[in-house]
Each structure stands twice: as structure tokens, then as C-alpha cells.
Design a protein around this motif. Sequence first.
Motif, PDB file in Angstrom:
ATOM      1  N   ALA B 400       0.831  -1.208   0.000  1.00  0.00           N
ATOM      2  CA  ALA B 400       0.000   0.000   0.000  1.00  0.00           C
ATOM      3  C   ALA B 400       0.860   1.250   0.000  1.00  0.00           C
ATOM      4  N   VAL B 401       1.966   1.212   0.745  1.00  0.00           N
ATOM      5  CA  VAL B 401       2.832   2.389   0.806  1.00  0.00           C
ATOM      6  C   VAL B 401       3.419   2.681  -0.570  1.00  0.00           C
ATOM      7  N   ILE B 402       3.882   1.630  -1.242  1.00  0.00           N
ATOM      8  CA  ILE B 402       4.483   1.828  -2.564  1.00  0.00           C
ATOM      9  C   ILE B 402       3.450   2.415  -3.524  1.00  0.00           C
ATOM     10  N   ARG B 403       2.235   1.907  -3.445  1.00  0.00           N
ATOM     11  CA  ARG B 403       1.200   2.436  -4.329  1.00  0.00           C
ATOM     12  C   ARG B 403       0.945   3.910  -4.030  1.00  0.00           C
ATOM     13  N   THR B 404       0.943   4.230  -2.739  1.00  0.00           N
ATOM     14  CA  THR B 404       0.720   5.621  -2.357  1.00  0.00           C
ATOM     15  C   THR B 404       1.858   6.499  -2.849  1.00  0.00           C
ATOM     16  N   PHE B 405       3.072   5.990  -2.757  1.00  0.00           N
ATOM     17  CA  PHE B 405       4.234   6.717  -3.263  1.00  0.00           C
ATOM     18  C   PHE B 405       4.055   7.058  -4.726  1.00  0.00           C
ATOM     19  N   ARG B 406       3.608   6.057  -5.481  1.00  0.00           N
ATOM     20  CA  ARG B 406       3.475   6.268  -6.918  1.00  0.00           C
ATOM     21  C   ARG B 406       2.536   7.450  -7.191  1.00  0.00           C
ATOM     22  N   ASP B 407       1.385   7.433  -6.482  1.00  0.00           N
ATOM     23  CA  ASP B 407       0.419   8.517  -6.716  1.00  0.00           C
ATOM     24  C   ASP B 407       0.986   9.860  -6.269  1.00  0.00           C
ATOM     25  N   LEU B 408       1.694   9.825  -5.154  1.00  0.00           N
ATOM     26  CA  LEU B 408       2.218  11.059  -4.573  1.00  0.00           C
ATOM     27  C   LEU B 408       3.234  11.707  -5.510  1.00  0.00           C
ATOM     28  N   VAL B 409       4.111  10.879  -6.070  1.00  0.00           N
ATOM     29  CA  VAL B 409       5.151  11.379  -6.967  1.00  0.00           C
ATOM     30  C   VAL B 409       4.510  12.051  -8.163  1.00  0.00           C
ATOM     31  N   TRP B 410       3.448  11.486  -8.617  1.00  0.00           N
ATOM     32  CA  TRP B 410       2.762  12.019  -9.788  1.00  0.00           C
ATOM     33  C   TRP B 410       2.189  13.404  -9.500  1.00  0.00           C
ATOM     34  N   PHE B 411       1.725  13.604  -8.290  1.00  0.00           N
ATOM     35  CA  PHE B 411       1.100  14.880  -7.952  1.00  0.00           C
ATOM     36  C   PHE B 411       2.106  15.911  -7.456  1.00  0.00           C
ATOM     37  N   CYS B 412       3.060  15.469  -6.643  1.00  0.00           N
ATOM     38  CA  CYS B 412       3.976  16.427  -6.030  1.00  0.00           C
ATOM     39  C   CYS B 412       5.396  16.078  -6.429  1.00  0.00           C
ATOM     40  N   PRO B 413       5.908  16.749  -7.446  1.00  0.00           N
ATOM     41  CA  PRO B 413       7.266  16.430  -7.911  1.00  0.00           C
ATOM     42  C   PRO B 413       8.311  16.631  -6.813  1.00  0.00           C
ATOM     43  N   GLN B 414       8.025  17.507  -5.849  1.00  0.00           N
ATOM     44  CA  GLN B 414       9.040  17.780  -4.827  1.00  0.00           C
ATOM     45  C   GLN B 414       9.293  16.567  -3.934  1.00  0.00           C
ATOM     46  N   SER B 415       8.405  15.575  -4.015  1.00  0.00           N
ATOM     47  CA  SER B 415       8.594  14.422  -3.138  1.00  0.00           C
ATOM     48  C   SER B 415       9.456  13.342  -3.784  1.00  0.00           C
ATOM     49  N   ILE B 416       9.855  13.552  -5.051  1.00  0.00           N
ATOM     50  CA  ILE B 416      10.557  12.474  -5.768  1.00  0.00           C
ATOM     51  C   ILE B 416      11.787  11.996  -5.011  1.00  0.00           C
ATOM     52  N   GLY B 417      12.596  12.969  -4.552  1.00  0.00           N
ATOM     53  CA  GLY B 417      13.844  12.598  -3.889  1.00  0.00           C
ATOM     54  C   GLY B 417      13.622  11.707  -2.687  1.00  0.00           C
ATOM     55  N   ALA B 418      12.711  12.144  -1.822  1.00  0.00           N
ATOM     56  CA  ALA B 418      12.461  11.387  -0.599  1.00  0.00           C
ATOM     57  C   ALA B 418      11.910  10.005  -0.909  1.00  0.00           C
ATOM     58  N   VAL B 419      11.012   9.940  -1.884  1.00  0.00           N
ATOM     59  CA  VAL B 419      10.417   8.647  -2.238  1.00  0.00           C
ATOM     60  C   VAL B 419      11.498   7.700  -2.732  1.00  0.00           C
ATOM     61  N   CYS B 420      12.398   8.234  -3.589  1.00  0.00           N
ATOM     62  CA  CYS B 420      13.426   7.366  -4.143  1.00  0.00           C
ATOM     63  C   CYS B 420      14.323   6.812  -3.033  1.00  0.00           C
ATOM     64  N   ARG B 421      14.649   7.666  -2.067  1.00  0.00           N
ATOM     65  CA  ARG B 421      15.475   7.194  -0.956  1.00  0.00           C
ATOM     66  C   ARG B 421      14.758   6.097  -0.175  1.00  0.00           C
ATOM     67  N   ALA B 422      13.450   6.311   0.043  1.00  0.00           N
ATOM     68  CA  ALA B 422      12.689   5.336   0.814  1.00  0.00           C
ATOM     69  C   ALA B 422      12.593   4.005   0.079  1.00  0.00           C
ATOM     70  N   VAL B 423      12.362   4.078  -1.236  1.00  0.00           N
ATOM     71  CA  VAL B 423      12.245   2.832  -1.999  1.00  0.00           C
ATOM     72  C   VAL B 423      13.590   2.103  -1.976  1.00  0.00           C
ATOM     73  N   GLU B 424      14.639   2.886  -2.020  1.00  0.00           N
ATOM     74  CA  GLU B 424      15.985   2.322  -2.036  1.00  0.00           C
ATOM     75  C   GLU B 424      16.234   1.456  -0.798  1.00  0.00           C
ATOM     76  N   VAL B 425      15.857   1.967   0.379  1.00  0.00           N
ATOM     77  CA  VAL B 425      16.173   1.230   1.597  1.00  0.00           C
ATOM     78  C   VAL B 425      15.129   0.179   1.942  1.00  0.00           C
ATOM     79  N   CYS B 426      14.039   0.209   1.235  1.00  0.00           N
ATOM     80  CA  CYS B 426      12.990  -0.761   1.552  1.00  0.00           C
ATOM     81  C   CYS B 426      13.466  -2.168   1.209  1.00  0.00           C
ATOM     82  N   GLY B 427      13.538  -3.014   2.191  1.00  0.00           N
ATOM     83  CA  GLY B 427      14.129  -4.324   1.989  1.00  0.00           C
ATOM     84  C   GLY B 427      13.207  -5.310   1.303  1.00  0.00           C
ATOM     85  N   GLU B 428      11.917  -5.070   1.419  1.00  0.00           N
ATOM     86  CA  GLU B 428      10.979  -6.097   0.971  1.00  0.00           C
ATOM     87  C   GLU B 428      10.197  -5.603  -0.230  1.00  0.00           C
ATOM     88  N   ASN B 429       9.952  -6.485  -1.184  1.00  0.00           N
ATOM     89  CA  ASN B 429       9.158  -6.092  -2.336  1.00  0.00           C
ATOM     90  C   ASN B 429       7.711  -6.535  -2.137  1.00  0.00           C
TER      91      ASN B 429
END
Lengths: 440, 747
Positions: B400-429
Motif C-alpha cells: 500500500a505504501v508503494i502504491r501511495t508513493f506512486r500517486d504522490l510522486v505524480w502529484f507532487c514532484p518535490q517528493s521524488i527525492g524522498a520517495v526514491c530514498r525510501a524505496v531504495e532502503v525498503c528491503g521487501e518487495n
Amino acid sequence: MIGGLFIYNHKGEVLISRVYRDDIGKGRGGWRNAVDAFRVNVIHARQQVRSPVTNIARTSFFHVKRSNIWLAAVTKQNVNAAMVFEFLYKMCDVMTAYFGKISEENIKNNFVLIYELLDEILDFGYPQNSETGALKTFITQQGIKSQTKEEQSQITSQVTGQIGWRREGIKYRRNELFLDVLESVNLLMSPQGQVLSAHVSGRVVMKSYLSGMPECKFGMNDKIVIDKQGKAGASDEAGKSGKQSIAIDDCTFHQCVRLSKFDSERSISFIPPDGEYELMRYRTTKDIILPFRVIPLVREVGRTKLEVKVVIKSNFKPSLLAQKIEVRIPTPLNTSGVQVICMKGKAKYKASENAIVWKIKRMAGMKESQISAEIELLPTNDKKKWARPPISMNFEVPFAPSGLKVRYLKVFESKLNYSDHDVIKWVRYIGRSGIYETRC
Amino acid sequence: MPYLGCEETVKELKRALSNPNIQADRLRYRSYITRVIRSMTQGLDVSALFMDMVKASATVDVVQKKLVYLYMCTYASHKPDLALLAINTLRKDCADPNPMVRGLALRNMCNFRMPGITEYIQQPILTGLRDKASYVRRVAVLGCAKMHSLRPSTEIDPSIVNELYALLRDPDPVVMVNCLRALEEILREEGGVVINKPIAHHLLNRLKDLDSWAQSEVLIFLMRYRPRGDDELFDVLSLLDEFLQSVHTPVMAATLRLFLRLAAAHPAVQADALLRARGPLLAACGSASRELRFAGLCHVQQVLRSQPALYSGQYKRFFCGYSEPGYIKLRKMEILVELVNDENVVLVLEELKSYCTDVSPELAQAAIAAIGHIGRTYTEKCLDILTGLLALQQEHVTSAVIRTFRDLVWFCPQSIGAVCRAVEVCGENPQDTEGKQALLWLLGMHGEQISSAPYVLEGFIDGIKAELSSAVKTELLTAALKLFLCRPAETQDMLGRLLHYCIDEESDMCVRDRALLYYRLLQCGVDEARKILLGPESDPSMTVLAGRPEEPVGCWASGFNTLGPLAGADAHPDAPPADSSAQHCHSTEEEVVSKPPCQACPESAGAAEGPRNTGDSQEEPGLTLGPPLSHEAFERLWVELRVLHRQTLGFPPPAAPPETLQAVLQLVKVQALAFSRCEARPWKAYVCARAGSTLVLAELLHGDPAVPDSQDALLLSVKQRPENLQAIRGFVSVLHNALQTLSSDRT
């Protein structure tokens, strides 16, 4: 309007079915289709109930559940949902008034009666008559009751009279009034002891045994009224009672209360129905006296052990006694054993309910009691963290947690010769817990 | 269930009922009759006993009578000839001195559902209408409706209609309401019962005497009445005022609906009514019974559509209790999202965060989605929470978080950096299809910022044989290609393997075709592929549309207090609330059109993936641009066609220059043909659009002295060829939203 009404047991067998309109069962199979559709889609559905209103093939099913009995109203029309639900509650109330708890056993035993009721309450799907008092004289459970013709026509006129809730010519030797202020206090508290939400929903229930057509006036420590009186004079007295007045967020009344008078003067005057009825419902959210504080302490000792300590503090006058106190402390699913030590009352671990249940019969105000438990857990490889459901509590206290006080209850009957002083009045306050939860 | 093998029971009952010994013993006889009814309820066919039951109806015992009548009503249509035998007894009962017996007999006679019966019941009904006992009158009045429903095609008897209209003045309130109900059914073809001034005033004055159901029904009937002039209107409103605070939620809701309807031209009065109804509505939301609570919440949601600020102070009332059922929690979360403002955002997020660990995955995911929604305005706070949730390492949460990230990135470009960092450290797919797609989209779109992207992608490519969903495979292809375009060195090898597998071994045609397409695209050169594949990274303009504009009250008022608000997002697709019924058949055109939830325009509906939008957008034919229409052709068509739909939009014309207007309309696929200058009075605009196979033409008019409706709001007139109401509806809502966005932008 309602097309049909069905009552099911928990297995989905139909106990009662009454069809009022043909439209719910067009085509082959008739209304049986509707009955089966509800069973398959709702009662036997694998997931949780998704909504109290279910749409199946352009037919809407409204259901309420009482213990393990399902009551379903079926309609094809775009009706007012709240109305149908209120109707179902009323139906439950009427049935409870006739034969007590709604259970499969009771419904089967009072089978004939229920059909009789359904016949009177609805006609062609339209609600007709639902005041329990009026119905009670109209349908008798025994049925065979030879009445004189006069009696019967009197009943009909009563059922259809102008003041629908009271009939003429009631006489009592002793004029008595019982007034109960019943409140349920709801609380959601954070682990740190911060009140997240708290409200009291209260009811004023009266039992009146009064002769004639008396006019009653009911007064309480409503802030708006007291402020008004304070302005009008007697500022000294108002200053004193002003502190004790309460702010009512919203209130609703039995149909007998004159709303226009309430709106203009905020006074509650009415001609009471005979017997028991609910005069008013109200809610308050400010300055609630929370009768108990729960202080939880949960410590995870390694992966297989949990230490729980819960302190409850009673917060009311020491002279009062709270009763039927029950604290429910949830335990994780993989609990293997529990040791409990409590200072007061009895505590038991109930594996089937996943909780430690701690019961105390009585507890005075301004006291404190404590329970500590060691919970042993089975090691699992499930990574899911335990969601920690809140600690809930049940109790009963002999005061109103909202602070509501009855100031007066006056009875005026001009035609018969009894006055306010001759009426015997009883007032009682009971505060119960609603959803009283503390997160841990 | 005793559906089968029941002949024995029927035989036994038949034997018992015809046994003279049993017939003599009243109690035993009745107990057998009870057994017959019980078998009937359980679904047994006991129609064979009809003869014996008819005999049992000749009794003085009222209870037994009732039971037998119930039986007869059920089976009369199967055995019409035998049922006629019972008629005589019933007609005799209709003349009984006891009003209860009279009423009972009359009611049941009307309940026999067989066509031939009307000639027998007409006379008793007419007598019943003049009976001195109101109980019998009530039954007789509804009897008229039942009689009509038995023979819906026959002509309406004017004398009965007149009699019913006269009975509206009956002293008994239930008789009065029953008259309304009966007239409504009898006159349905002609538009239902007529509410003229005397009747309306009579009803308003009697309203107090009625019980709550009758009140709420009468209030619905009163919606048909239009007061003449403001003086009368305010008299009516002040009479209704006390019912806004009624004990009964349905009465309160019905009054509110009537208020909104009557005061449609006075927004201030509407706002005041909404404010005054706030207390009772909140009380319904906190009521002890969960069904009523649910209904209350659904109605609060409606009010929030136009007045989001009204409840924001009360946000704590919408915190979920632990033991509440899922459907209530879901609604409460939806409401909380709407109520967020600067003051309460911290507490609301704190609360929503605690729901994310709910036992039910569905609720947890809804809570996460809710946080994501709030994140469109309060991005930083929400990103922290969402990132924290990833640490829980639970499958459904991560997805659910990943899906929310996807929508968020689409709406708020300023969140791209933070989202990418979070996805990077996320251990589980994530393991579910939806979650995988979202992750792959993120990897493809922002691969250059996620250093581990190629490795994650490689994992997916290695496991492609085990992948079942073709949607995931297609997404994987796209992601791999996009990543290849920005990080060719690391990706080239695996892209080759992936294309090879998809072209040679894949059995799903869609996936294979997509792979072939990409293969050929790459053959054309990398730059070509880049041009085609890399679209915009985000769409900040969406936020304008996504932050839902406040809709005018008229948008939802017509559906208030019906089943509509309760149906919600997960309503059964083939069963929208049965709208076409009684109360709506004469609603004006406006109402029919404003029925579907005014959704954002189709483009945003696709991308926003709000739970509200997905359902409808597929059903309605979307607008398409197609070849532009010439001015001459437009003029010819406009003259030729007649106006199909007319509606006022609740705001003035946009003050934007014509070029902006044209560009915006182009964006929502509406062709603009001509505009007046922005200050011109009257202001006019002509637009057209294609929806599916139909052509929609529309005129917007403002401030024309000849047309009173256009004085202070935009008047929209729509013509169409060929006619397709659904397309009009879609068109109107698109246009409405686009224009509203523009005008709210300006102010």
C-alpha cells in the motif's frame, strides 16, 4: 416503503417472512429469490459485512443484527435509509417489549404474535402504528380475550386519537413518577493519558403513573437556562450553581415535548405518555467526569515474554460506590500462559477471548487498584507485530458523568384535584460505560 | 432446509385439520394452523391445504382469523377459484360491528393478489372510506392503492381520486398520510399526487401531529411544492425550522433536504440550514446503533462536498473506535482526509498512523491511502510517516505504501527525492499485482535516482516465469526499457534477456506484442525510443483538479437522504440505487442530470485513482476530440436541433482571456468555437465535443436581460445528435469542472 420483512437465524434459515408488495418477487421463484439472495450474499458471505445496506439485483436489503438474529427489510424503491433503520430498531423495541430478548428461541415461540405485529405495524409497506403502548392494548398475546364492544371501540379511538401517545381517562390511586438519568460515558485515551475523545450520551427515561391529562415541566442544570436566569436576577444563587451547570451539545426529545417552547424558553414541558418512555436523549462533550483512569504499562521482555501492569484509579466522591467493574486486557494471539496477581477482585485469562478479564464487584471513589500479569508467548516466525488492541473497561456508577442534575419536575393537572405535592417522585442516576478504551 | 420431501407433512396436516375432534378443540385446532404457517415460512408448498384453511376462517377467534388470512393472501393467486369461496366470509366480516374485525377483513381482502378480485372489493372499500372508525378508513385508503396495483392498466376512477383528495382533511393523521401514499401510487402515470398551495399549507400545519415516518414522507412530498415569492418561502421555512432539530435522524435529514431544495436560490439560507443541522447530524454519527451511525457519516460526506470547513473543528468525532465495523471505519477515514487543515493535521495524521497497523489489511491499506491523500498538501509530514511504515516489513503495508508513493510522486514532484530514498532502503518487495506494478513504475520512471534499481529489476526478470499477471509483465517491460534509456550499461544485458523471453516464450499476446513493439522501437534508434517512451514525470497541474473544488449544494442536494449517499464506492455495479422510482419521476431535468457524483474530468479520474472515481469513469463514454467542427456546420446544426438539457452552473463566467479558456477546454477535449470578450454583457460562448458516436453542442450564456436564469450565473444549454443522455451527463460534468476550476482559480 418497505417491500418485505424477513427474519433469519444465524444459519440463514428464514424464521419469519412477510411480503407487503409484489414488486420484490417478480418472475419465477417469487420473493423466495430475494430471501435466498440475502442469505447467500450477506449471511453466508465469507468476508465481513461491508455495509448495512446491500444491493442485489436492483433490490436493496437493509439489515440489523441482534445477537445472532438477522432482521432484513427489503425494498425496490429509493427510500430514505435512516428511516428504514429506525423502523427496524422500532420493530426490535416492540418485539423486546412483548417477549424480552430477541433470540431464535423467543421468535419461534412467539411466531403468531410476530405475524400479528407485522400485520399492524406495516400495511402495503407503509408504517402505520408503532407505539408499543398503543399496540399492547391492541394485540394481546393470548389472542382469545372476549372484550365488550365498547372496550374495543375505545381501543381503536385510542390508537387513532389526536394525542397519539396518551389516552383519555387514565386513573391511578397513587400518582407516581419515576425518573432515571441513564448515561453512557465513552472514552478513547492515548497511552500517555491524553483524552483523544470523550463524550457522554445520556437518556432521561421516565415511568409515569399519573391520572388524567397532566402537564409536566422538567428542569435541569442546563447552562443556557441557568445563564438566562442569572441575568434575570438572583445573581448570588446563579453564581453558585453556574459552576455546576453543564453544556449540552445536542438533545432530542420524545414527540410529546413541545419543541417550540423549548426553542424559545429552553423549558421542557409535555403531557407524558402513560407507563415507561424515553423523554429525552442528549450528548455532552465538555467537562465530563471520567469515573476511572486506566494506566497501562506494557513491557516486552525478549521475544517470548510480556509484562503487563495496569492501574485503575477511581475518580469520584469517596462516599459513592462503583459496581460491576470489569477490565479487559487483550493478550497476543500466541499467548501460551499467563500469571496474574491482583490486589482486588478476581482476574482470569480467557484464552478463547484472547484477554485477561479482571472483575471487581465494588469499588469506592478515590481508590486505586492494580493488576500485574506475566504473559508467556510462543515463539513464532510471524513478522507481524501485535496490533495491541486497547484496554477496555465496563462499570456502573451511581451518578451522571456529564454532571447533569435534575432541578425540578413539576406536575400540573387542572381538571383533577391533585397537585404537584401529592405526586410521589423518584429520581435515580446511573452512569454506565459505553466504549471506554485506553490504548496501550 | 425442508424444501424437499415434505409431502408427508402436508398430508399429516391435512388429516389433522379435517379431523372433527381437533376442529372441536379450539386450541389444538389453532396450533395446527400455526404449524401450517410455520411450514409456509420455511418454504414448504402447503397450497394443497387451501380448502381446509378456508373452512378455518369461519371462526370468532381473531388470532385464528389473522393466521388464516395470512395463509390465504400467500396462496390466493395460486388458487383463485377456491379463494372466491373465502370472499363471502370476508365480506360478511366487513360489516361486523367491531371496527377491528372490519379493518382486518378489508385489509386482507385487498391483499389477495389475484386480478379477478377487484369487482368484489370495490364496494367494501368505498364503504370503508366513509367508515366512522379511523382504523377502517386507514385500511380502506391503502386498499384503493392496492386495488390499483392489481389492475395498473385500467382507467383511474375519478370519484375515488376525489374522495381521497377530500380525505386529506381527515382528522386522523395516519389516514391523511395514507391518502398521500395512495394517491401517489394511483396517479403515478400522471406525475403523482398534486401538491398545490392549500394542500401544502394544510400538510405543513399538520406536520406536528404525525409520527416520525409519516413526517419524513410528507416532507418528501412537499419537495414538489414551489412557494410563490419570497414571503411565502420564508413562511414555509420558518414552519419547518423546528424539524431541523428533530429527534429522529430521518426527519431531520428530510427537512434539511427540503430546506436545500426550497432555498435553492438563497445560498445564505442553505448555508445556515447546513450549519444548524450540524449538531443533529453529528449526533447521528455518534449514535449508539451502528447502522444509523453509518447513514449519518454518509450524509456528512455529502455536506462536506460543498462545505469542507463546516466540520473541521469537530474532527475528533470522526476518530475510529476499536470495535467499530469496517464499513464505518472506512467512511470515517474518508471524512478525516477531507477535514484536514493546518491546525489539526498533526493529530489527524497521528490517528491515521495508528490505523495503519489494523488487523484487517483492507483497513490498514485504506489508512495508508488516506495518508497519501493528505500528503498532496502536507507532503513532508506524510512522507515521514509512510517511510516509517516500510520498516514494519509487512507485505500488505509495504504494497500500500508503494502504491501511495506512486500517486504522490505524480502529484507532487518535490517528493521524488524522498520517495526514491525510501524505496531504495525498503528491503521487501510487494507481492501482490497492484503493488508490483507500482514499484516497477517507480523504478522505471525514477530509475536514475534509485541506485539499486537494476538489481531489483533483475530479480523481477529472473522470476518472470513464475509471474502470472500479464499486467505486471507489461509494466516490467516498460520499466526495463525506461531504465535502459537512462542507465544503459547496467541494464542492457537483462533487457535483452527479458525481450528474448517475452518474444519467444510468452504465451500472452498482449505482452508479446508489447515486447515486439519495444524491440522494433529500439531498432529505430535510442533517441526515437526516448521520444516515445519518456513522458512527463509528474503532472503538477493535476493538483488543481485534484484538490476538489467546493461544489455547489445543488450538486448533491437532490440525492440527499436517499440511498445514493450510502451506495458509496463499492456499490454493486449492476445495482445503482433504484432512482427512477416514485419520488423522482417528476423531478426536473436538472435533477436527473446532476445525479451522478460530479466527478473530476475523466483524465484526472484515470490518474488520481481516488476510490470515488474509478467506478463511473469506465461506464460513461469519454469525450474525444475527433476532427474539428467547422463554424458553418456548427451553426447549421445549432439551428436544426432543439435544446435537450438546460442547467445553470452555480458560478459566474471565467474571467480568463479567451486563449486560456480555449486551451483549458482543449485539455478536457472540448472544442471551443466562439467566445465573447470577457467583460461583454451578455457574455456568450459556443462549444462542442464528441462523446462516443454522438456530437454535443452547447451554449453558455451570462447576463442576458432577456433570459432571467442567466442573470447571476452561467446558463448552459445543450443540444445533441444523436441523443444520448449519458453522454450529456458526462459532458456537463466535465465542462462544469473545467469552468469551475478556472473561475475558482481567479478568485
